[in-house]
Design an enzyme around this catalytic site. Structure first.
Site, PDB file in Angstrom:
ATOM      1  N   ASP A  63       0.815  -1.223   0.000  1.00 42.34           N
ATOM      2  CA  ASP A  63       0.000   0.000   0.000  1.00 42.34           C
ATOM      3  C   ASP A  63       0.847   1.271   0.000  1.00 42.34           C
ATOM      4  O   ASP A  63       2.068   1.208   0.180  1.00 42.34           O
ATOM      5  CB  ASP A  63      -0.961  -0.007   1.210  1.00 42.34           C
ATOM      6  N   ASP A 132      -7.895  -2.547  14.055  1.00 42.73           N
ATOM      7  CA  ASP A 132      -9.286  -2.748  13.612  1.00 42.73           C
ATOM      8  C   ASP A 132      -9.404  -3.947  12.670  1.00 42.73           C
ATOM      9  O   ASP A 132     -10.437  -4.159  12.053  1.00 42.73           O
ATOM     10  CB  ASP A 132      -9.811  -1.482  12.920  1.00 42.73           C
ATOM     11  N   HIS A 134      -7.467  -4.429   9.988  1.00 42.76           N
ATOM     12  CA  HIS A 134      -7.092  -4.204   8.586  1.00 42.76           C
ATOM     13  C   HIS A 134      -5.829  -4.980   8.205  1.00 42.76           C
ATOM     14  O   HIS A 134      -4.936  -5.179   9.024  1.00 42.76           O
ATOM     15  CB  HIS A 134      -6.989  -2.713   8.226  1.00 42.76           C
ATOM     16  N   GLU A 139      -9.637  -1.485   5.224  1.00 42.55           N
ATOM     17  CA  GLU A 139     -10.320  -1.184   6.481  1.00 42.55           C
ATOM     18  C   GLU A 139     -11.604  -2.016   6.592  1.00 42.55           C
ATOM     19  O   GLU A 139     -12.068  -2.584   5.592  1.00 42.55           O
ATOM     20  CB  GLU A 139     -10.659   0.312   6.522  1.00 42.55           C
TER      21      GLU A 139
HETATM   22  C1  GLP Z   1      -0.087  -0.036   8.586  1.00 47.37           C
HETATM   23  C2  GLP Z   1       0.069  -0.859   7.329  1.00 47.37           C
HETATM   24  C3  GLP Z   1      -0.431  -2.248   7.555  1.00 47.37           C
HETATM   25  C4  GLP Z   1       0.166  -2.840   8.821  1.00 47.37           C
HETATM   26  C5  GLP Z   1      -0.174  -1.998  10.008  1.00 47.37           C
HETATM   27  C6  GLP Z   1       0.342  -2.580  11.311  1.00 47.37           C
HETATM   28  O1  GLP Z   1      -1.390   0.346   8.796  1.00 47.37           O
HETATM   29  N1  GLP Z   1      -0.592  -0.301   6.207  1.00 47.37           N
HETATM   30  O2  GLP Z   1      -0.062  -3.044   6.443  1.00 47.37           O
HETATM   31  O3  GLP Z   1      -0.343  -4.127   9.009  1.00 47.37           O
HETATM   32  O4  GLP Z   1       0.395  -0.722   9.747  1.00 47.37           O
HETATM   33  O5  GLP Z   1       1.361  -1.800  11.851  1.00 47.37           O
HETATM   34  P1  GLP Z   1       2.223  -2.195  13.094  1.00 47.37           P
HETATM   35  O6  GLP Z   1       3.107  -3.305  12.692  1.00 47.37           O
HETATM   36  O7  GLP Z   1       3.000  -0.941  13.381  1.00 47.37           O
HETATM   37  O8  GLP Z   1       1.297  -2.567  14.194  1.00 47.37           O
END
Ligand code: GLP
Length: 253
Positions: A63, A132, A134, A139
């Site tokens: 993304d 959440d 995702h 989302e």
């Molecule tokens: C962002 C990314 C996701 C990832 C999430 C989790 O939102 N777009 O792909 O899964 O972060 O982040 P963290 O590893 O910091 O909890």
């Protein structure tokens, strides 16, 4: 889904890195799907230390923020350069990222899907999980059949991601993200999570219903998904004893 519960966050990161290492060593021309976020930083750190040959590897990131260019500090392109691309021998032309500044989002997202297809599909996809539920930036409410497209972030996700964004800059409202359908097409995926605050969403994703309200629950439908969590992230799983028993008795291990 294979559920692997390990004692500590470091064990989760070690195990995640080992899967990527084994993939690259056994298939030097692998196509990897890469994720960002705090969890992945430790995985990339470990991979750098393992002296792997990335020269034949192709990568596709999950993304990117809309309105953010590859040279902007808050971009996932900058994140990837910092934590991986500039530190291994990946060829720049083999590293694919969505461009948040594209003037034609629809065509750009379709071209990304086409490029994945041309590469032969993604062999191994790394995934983190948002609070959440995702995966990538899909989302709650995202279609389980979705492909790469524009999405709107929830206020909570924007708040959670703010510390990873340059100070004084707002987390964009819109993003480009691979779809859940795109992720389900990968040959193998590995989701990593640790810490108590991820435990409710891990329980929902693994033992809750398959629902668009928890996008990660779609992974129950994936043909080869491994979820690796530490004890804290696992603590709300009702069947954790069984998952540990299965892992301990895994044939061939
Ligand atoms: C962002 C990314 C996701 C990832 C999430 C989790 O939102 N777009 O792909 O899964 O972060 O982040 P963290 O590893 O910091 O909890």
């Amino acid at each position: 889904m294979e559920i692997v519960i390990l004692p500590k966050p470091e064990d989760v990161l070690d195990a995640g890195a080992k899967i990527v290492e084994d993939q690259i060593r056994s298939h030097p021309r692998s196509v990897l799907g890469l994720a960002t976020g705090g969890t992945m930083e430790g995985v990339y750190e470990r991979l750098i230390g393992r002296r792997l040959d990335f020269s034949g590897v192709q990568t596709f990131n999950l993304d990117e923020y809309v309105g953010v260019g590859p040279d902007d500090r808050g971009s996932y392109a900058a994140y990837m350069r910092k934590y991986l691309f500039e530190r291994v021998n990946l060829k720049p032309e083999n590293c694919h990222l969505l461009d948040g500044t594209t003037s034609d989002i629809r065509a750009h997202c379709q071209a990304y899907e086409d490029a994945i297809k041309r590469a032969g599909g993604i062999d191994l996809q790394l995934l983190g999980i948002g609070h959440d539920g995702h995966i990538a930036f899909n989302e709650p409410g995202s279609s389980m059949a979705s492909r790469t497209r524009l999405k709107t972030l929830t206020p909570d996700t924007r708040k959670n991601n703010a510390p990873h964004f340059p100070e004084g800059e707002e987390v964009p409202l819109h993003v480009l993200t691979m779809g859940i359908g795109t992720i389900l097409d990968t040959r193998r995926c590995v989701l990593l999570a640790y810490g108590k605050n991820k435990s409710p969403v891990i329980a929902q994703a693994v033992e809750g219903p398959l629902t668009a309200m928890c996008p990660a629950s779609a992974l129950q439908w994936h043909r080869h998904c491994t979820l690796i969590v530490d004890e804290e992230a696992a603590h709300k799983l009702a069947r954790q004893d069984y998952y540990k028993f299965v892992y301990k008795n895994k044939p061939g291990s």
